[in-house]
Motif scaffolding. Structure first.
Motif, PDB file in Angstrom:
ATOM      1  N   GLY A   1     -41.640   0.687 -21.326  1.00 10.92           N
ATOM      2  CA  GLY A   1     -41.599   1.407 -20.209  1.00 10.92           C
ATOM      3  C   GLY A   1     -43.193   1.274 -19.551  1.00 10.92           C
ATOM      4  O   GLY A   1     -43.075   1.392 -18.200  1.00 10.92           O
ATOM      5  N   SER A  20     -34.424  -2.230 -21.162  1.00  8.35           N
ATOM      6  CA  SER A  20     -34.759  -0.975 -21.008  1.00  8.35           C
ATOM      7  C   SER A  20     -33.749  -0.002 -21.362  1.00  8.35           C
ATOM      8  O   SER A  20     -34.137   1.135 -22.170  1.00  8.35           O
ATOM      9  N   LEU A  75     -41.955   9.188 -20.319  1.00  9.81           N
ATOM     10  CA  LEU A  75     -41.105   7.995 -20.543  1.00  9.81           C
ATOM     11  C   LEU A  75     -39.750   8.513 -19.580  1.00  9.81           C
ATOM     12  O   LEU A  75     -39.326   7.230 -18.776  1.00  9.81           O
ATOM     13  N   LEU A 133     -38.466   5.893 -16.141  1.00  5.55           N
ATOM     14  CA  LEU A 133     -37.293   5.139 -15.875  1.00  5.55           C
ATOM     15  C   LEU A 133     -37.006   4.988 -14.482  1.00  5.55           C
ATOM     16  O   LEU A 133     -35.939   4.298 -13.862  1.00  5.55           O
TER      17      LEU A 133
END
Length: 600
Positions: A235, A270, A295, A299
């Motif tokens: 990330g 991911s 986190l 995204l």
């Protein structure tokens, strides 16, 4: 990880899996033998391809339905068999075989059945667990995702046991060979041994994973922990990478010509890390609250990644048209876009005070549905990438939007039956095209013919080309090499010639096929230079560019100028604008960047 209500008993499970493996081995060996011998059904794509998909995917369907009772598993495997046969029959009927090559050409290539097998297998990985855990027509997300994870570990355990089995067998064969007992090594190489051995060992490894679920739970816990450590790193790197675009833009990325692939690959990775570390959003990750929020917000970078990937893909499509690979790339980008949009909405919902990971399960379910429907549509012919790409490449061919040799070659190699029909229409000057040039008709006929006919046609065409300078003769061995290598295209004595280059260029007896057309004899804007070695074997030793440099060192189209100059004997050898260095008996070539003093 949720444990199913009932754990299958070992003995019935082992028998069921071994019977499945035995049936798979029998069909696999039959296909293997007929393929090696060039016998039916390997000679008929419409039969071989569906049988291959049945052999590979019917057992897979049975294994992936491990969360269901044995009777339902058999029913699911039968349903998978019907789907595999239907899709396999469609692909078998729509392959062309035009690009088949080798000592014993067949009517199709390995990609014609390996690609649909692999892609349909991915769809089964998603859909079969849902059918296995469905109750009263409904599928609980938690049960489906746990079955999905368990199946992944189940197949991994089967592959691990199979790998260990063959490691032992090859090691033992090497030991026996040391004492001059090669029987074990010879046995391993025999198809009647290694094919059933692989299928049976794999099936037994799967049965162990089904009955001994403690190992699967242990592996899942370790996988979650490992992904939990890697995911924050991925990330952070993703955020840093997207942030770098603010300083240098996306042009360096686009210049790699692999931007779409690299961006989509990182996005897929991911997504996998997100779901593996949190069991698809069902478990709370083992991070502090601030890191979980960071986190989740991180995204958001998936959105610009997908956007740039789509932009890069659009540039390639605009330049070179649709191809099978680009259509599949667009499909992958759409699926990843669903994930990216859902995860972005999830981040906004969390900041608005909703529960963490609240939209991750819904996003995963929607993306899974899009993936399965898309794969079935692309494989079943509803949206056949070969048909779409052939139509687009024919349009580009008729509008002179690309190199016609490359376009004809694509129709032959990648277009399947759709490409073959288009080539037949071009070769026969179908009125729908409004008149096809004679050279283009010749290229289409050449693509439709077999390798021997193409080689004979190329040889006849090459023998009819004039050779310059006056008095020069093209060696017969050179003509044979040019015909064997192919790619010279469709030439006539008025548009192509064979030129013996001045000895100052590459030594004595160096030749090239020149075309007056800017795209060149090979369609890449240049020509290859051929020269024989000490043994008399002809090979490519250099290239002539299709463009030249003017007085200002700017590239200008030069194929016609060079062609005319060769015919008129007006070609001179120009010394290099700089000299190399010599020291200690070695020569050191000097390479410069820039266009001054000789346009280096």
């Amino acid at each position: 990880m949720t444990t199913p209500p009932t754990t299958p008993t070992p003995e019935p499970e082992a028998r069921a899996h071994l019977v499945t493996g035995a049936l798979q081995a029998a069909l696999a060996y039959t296909l293997y033998v007929t393929s090696r011998q060039g016998a039916w059904p390997a000679t008929e794509a419409a039969v071989f391809v569906p049988l291959f998909l049945l052999m590979a995917l019917a057992p897979l369907g049975f294994y992936l339905a491990s969360a269901a009772p044995l009777r339902r598993r058999v029913a699911i495997a039968l349903g998978v068999s019907a789907v595999a046969l239907a899709i396999g029959a469609y692909h078998g009927l729509t392959v062309s075989g035009l690009a088949a090559s080798g000592p014993t050409p067949g009517p199709f290539r390995e990609d014609d059945y390996l690609m649909p097998t692999f892609v349909l297998g991915l769809a089964l990985m998603i859909a079969v667990p849902a059918a296995a855990v469905a109750r009263e027509g409904r599928v609980r997300y938690e049960a489906w995702f746990d079955a999905l994870l368990h199946n992944t570990l189940l197949l991994a355990q089967g592959a691990l046991l199979t790998g260990l089995f063959w490691l032992v067998m090859f090691s033992a064969a090497a030991l026996f060979k040391l004492v001059r007992l090669p029987f074990l090594g010879e046995l391993i190489e025999r198809g009647e041994f290694w094919i059933p051995a692989t299928a049976l060992v794999f099936s037994y490894g799967v049965s162990l994973a089904v009955t001994q679920r403690a190992l699967a739970r242990f592996l899942f816990d370790r996988l979650t922990q490992l992904c939990g450590w890697i995911y924050p790193l991925a990330g952070a790197l993703g955020v840093a990478f997207v942030a770098s675009w603010l300083f240098q833009g996306i042009e360096p990325l686009l210049q790699t010509r692999r931007a779409a692939f690299l961006l989509l690959w990182f996005a897929v990775l991911s997504v996998l890390l997100v779901n593996a570390s949190s069991r698809g959003g069902l478990d709370e990750p083992r991070y502090p609250r601030w890191l979980r929020r960071a986190l989740s917000t991180g995204l958001l970078v998936l959105l610009p990644m997908v956007a740039v990937a789509l932009y890069a893909l659009g540039l390639r499509i605009n330049q070179y048209g649709w191809t099978v690979d680009r259509l599949w790339g667009l499909f992958v980008a759409i699926v990843i876009a669903v994930f990216a949009l859902g995860y972005a909405l999830n981040a906004l919902a969390e900041w608005a005070g909703r529960a963490e990971r609240c939209l991750v399960p819904v996003t995963n379910a929607v993306a899974a549905g899009v993936a399965v429907v898309g794969i079935l549509s692309l494989l079943s012919g509803a949206i056949d990438p070969r048909r779409v790409s052939v139509n687009d490449q024919v349009r580009r061919l008729m509008s002179d939007s690309g190199d016609e040799q490359d376009l004809i070659r694509y129709l032959a190699r990648e277009g399947g039956v759709f490409g073959r029909r288009a080539l037949q229409a071009l070769a026969s000057d179908d009125p729908v095209f409004g008149g096809v040039p004679a050279a283009r008709q010749a290229l289409a006929r050449d693509a439709l013919s077999d390798a021997d006919t193409r080689r004979e046609r190329q040889s006849a065409m090459l023998r009819g080309l004039p050779v310059f300078p006056a008095g020069a003769v093209a060696p017969p061995a050179l003509l044979e090499a040019l015909a064997r290598e192919g790619g010279v295209g469709s030439c006539e004595s008025s548009t192509c010639l064979i030129w013996r280059l001045p000895p100052e260029v590459l030594g004595a007896d160096a030749y090239a096929v020149l075309s007056r057309q800017e795209k060149g004899a090979r369609g890449n804007g240049g020509s290859r230079i051929w020269r024989a070695d000490e043994r008399g074997e002809w090979a490519v030793r250099g290239t002539l560019p299709g463009q030249g440099l003017d007085a200002r060192c700017q590239s200008q189209p030069g194929a016609a100028a060079l062609f005319d100059a060769v015919r008129e004997g007006r070609v001179d050898a120009v010394p290099p604008p700089q000299r190399d260095l010599s020291a200690g008996g070695l020569r050191f070539p000097v390479q410069r960047w820039g266009r001054a003093d000789g346009c280096d």
